[in-house]
Enzyme design. Structure first.
Site, short mmCIF file in Angstrom:
data_model
loop_
_atom_site.label_atom_id
_atom_site.label_comp_id
_atom_site.label_asym_id
_atom_site.label_seq_id
_atom_site.Cartn_x
_atom_site.Cartn_y
_atom_site.Cartn_z
CB CYS A 113 -31.27 -11.83 3.55
SG CYS A 113 -31.71 -10.93 5.04
CG HIS A 246 -34.53 -13.58 1.95
ND1 HIS A 246 -34.40 -14.28 3.13
CD2 HIS A 246 -34.64 -12.26 2.30
CE1 HIS A 246 -34.43 -13.44 4.14
NE2 HIS A 246 -34.56 -12.21 3.67
CG ASN A 276 -36.07 -11.68 6.91
OD1 ASN A 276 -35.20 -12.54 6.80
ND2 ASN A 276 -35.99 -10.50 6.34
#
Ligand code: UT7
Length: 319
Positions: A113, A246, A276
């Site tokens: 990520c 993020h 996500n």
């Protein structure tokens, strides 16, 4: 010599899939649980056969159009992904082939990520060294392929998508400061601990996560790295117009903003609509906020990533 973002684009596959749709597919969950624990309401899922390089291509074409460039103008292509089309060649090489741009440097970055922040930092350093002038940095993921749809603790959290930026050499800075870090001793708390050998899957091919350990780690390092890049640029949080962390969980975003004494109205959030999307989440959010007019030229924008590895990093830029 500095580097500056000159174009942004993104792409989400298919229609939005709601929490209720997941429950209808037999996952023992509820909209109430997912929204209250994560803030996620929708995510997009790639069709079977739709790959990270396909999503990357759509996002890249939009970023190139926004920059007013052709693919042949690029001399560097970096793709951040943990869900590549193949073991090899790299997704960056596949993207380059699809874009029809031969000869440019092309490679993948694997930092989960944090991958987009890693890729942007690398592109900045290549450009500032003088070796390259026009880079494409892409975050592209099809996390739906590595989810265990029987594990309700993880499968409701992730989505698919891609975001891309064109970064060009400039006389005035764009990218003001960056920092990227890793601590491999934390690898077990978020991992896909399997591989392919001898034609068979060895180990576990699905994403596994200790959610609470990840949560605590993420809030700590997102706070630390924000301060690190601000110190590098000799700025403070009051100079930051927009924070783009993020997009993993709204509670992580809120805790990070609180640590930095920033109001949530200066934080770009897309986790409600995208879930996500790992390396794609930051460029997806950046693209949305530029296109809807919130982020204007000259704004100070702080991008922050954290993910499996563990990896984390931040980029502070003047858009
Ligand atoms: O890019 C980084 C990626 N990862 C993250 O950012 C994740 C960070 N962590 C988190 O976001 C949170 O830890 C989660 C959202 C993953 C979990 O929230 P939590 O508040 O830590 O919940 P929990 O794991 O402690 O689970 C609480 C309960 C459990 O039931 P019991 O044992 O208390 O009866 C779970 O079985 O919630 C249950 N549960 C669910 N219930 C309905 C877990 N997943 C679900 C679900 N629907 N999808």
């Amino acid at each position: 010599m500095f580097s500056r973002i000159t174009g942004i684009g993104s792409f989400l596959p298919g229609a939005a899939v709601s929490n209720g749709d997941l429950a209808d597919r037999g996952i023992e969950t509820s909209d109430e649980w997912i929204v209250s624990r994560t803030g996620i309401r929708f995510r997009h899922l790639a069709a079977s056969g739709e790959t990270a390089s396909d999503l990357a291509l759509a996002a890249s074409r939009r970023a190139l159009a926004a920059a007013g460039l052709e693919a042949s103008d690029l001399d560097l292509i970096i793709v951040a992904t943990s869900t590549p089309d193949f073991i090899f060649p790299s997704t960056a090489c596949l993207l380059q082939g699809k874009l029809g741009n031969q000869g440019a440097t092309a490679f993948d970055v694997q930092a989960v990520c944090s991958g987009f922040v890693y890729g942007l930092t690398i592109a900045d350093k290549f450009i500032r060294s003088g070796s390259h002038r026009r880079a494409l940095v892409v975050g592209a993921e099809v996390f739906s392929r590595i989810l265990d749809w029987k594990d309700r603790g993880t499968c409701v959290l992730f989505g698919d998508g891609a975001g891309a930026v064109v970064v060009e050499a400039a006389e005035q800075p764009g990218i003001l400061a960056s920092a990227i870090h890793a601590d491999g001793t934390y690898n077990p708390i978020l991992c896909v601990p399997g591989t392919v050998a001898g034609g068979a899957v060895i180990g576990d091919p699905f994403l596994r996560m200790d959610g609470q350990a990840v949560f605590k780690f993420a809030v700590r390092v997102l706070g630390e790295v924000a301060q690190e890049v601000l110190d590098q640029a000799r700025l403070t949080t009051s100079d930051v117009d927009w924070l783009i962390p993020h997009q993993a969980n709204i509670r992580i975003l809120q805790a990070t903003a609180k640590r930095l004494s920033m109001d949530m109205d200066r934080v770009i959030t897309t986790v409600d609509r995208h879930g996500n999307t790992s390396a794609a989440s930051i460029p997806l959010a950046l693209d949305l906020a530029v296109r809807d007019g919130r982020i204007q030229r000259g704004a100070h924008v702080l991008l922050e990533g954290v993910g499996g590895g563990f990896t984390w990093g931040g980029v502070l830029l003047r858009y």
